[in-house]
Design an enzyme around this catalytic site. Sequence first.
Site, mmCIF file in Angstrom:
data_model
loop_
_atom_site.group_PDB
_atom_site.id
_atom_site.type_symbol
_atom_site.label_atom_id
_atom_site.label_comp_id
_atom_site.label_asym_id
_atom_site.label_seq_id
_atom_site.Cartn_x
_atom_site.Cartn_y
_atom_site.Cartn_z
ATOM 1 C CG ASP A 171 -12.804 -1.294 -1.276
ATOM 2 O OD1 ASP A 171 -12.305 -2.424 -1.427
ATOM 3 O OD2 ASP A 171 -12.380 -0.276 -1.846
ATOM 4 C CG ASP A 194 -2.024 -1.025 1.135
ATOM 5 O OD1 ASP A 194 -2.036 -1.781 0.147
ATOM 6 O OD2 ASP A 194 -2.865 -1.068 2.050
#
Length: 239
Positions: free
Chosen positions: A129, A8
């Site tokens: 998500d 990330d």
Amino acid sequence: MILYPAIDLKDGQCVRLLHGDMDKATVFGDDPAAQAAQFEAAGCEWVHLVDLNGAFAGAPVNAAAVEAILARVQVPCQLGGGIRDMATIEGWLGKGLARVILGTVAVENPDLVRQAARAFPGQVAVGIDARGGRVATKGWATETDVMVTDLARSFEDAGVAAIIYTDILRDGAMGGPNIAATEALARAVSIPVIASGGVSSLADLIALRDTGVISGAISGRALYDGAIDLAAALVAMRT
């Protein structure tokens, strides 16, 4: 089941967030390309990349770090975060990315997902998500009334390569993935489903694998913290 080690990216560094909160970032390294090379050396088949700044900005922000990773490793990489138009999709795939992940636009502009999947077969995934079964967009900052399964089913005939399902409340918390919800989604659609969020032990990976319907799992913090030994986990996933 494929294990996707995650990198990330925030401000050019490797980080992990807690519950998707940019103010709760733990920095694990300032050389993402070197981290990707370590994952490759351990034997991974893929690397999962997220441009966190890009997810909020709506356009690529950590492009230099991603390009450095692509130049360093041979294994295929997939990227999500800030990819919201065809020009960006074409640009990334042209630079050697194996797969783009479309999240926010899957809700706001589903026709783009369909167009991209037709233009680039096997190279477009949908990132879903969710909090409490409802889809969140724009770097998880905006919650919608769209239900996860409804959104996934809407792309059944689109030709997308995979759905990456993240339970936001599990992400970065090292509390285990939402196996039940992920398995239910995988059984509800024919598109391969990749689990993300909360994968924190080899037992978690084995439980996901043993559902028999989940095609992959993404793990980040557990690999950096040493809770999962990547090389050992990769062996386990192949058995």
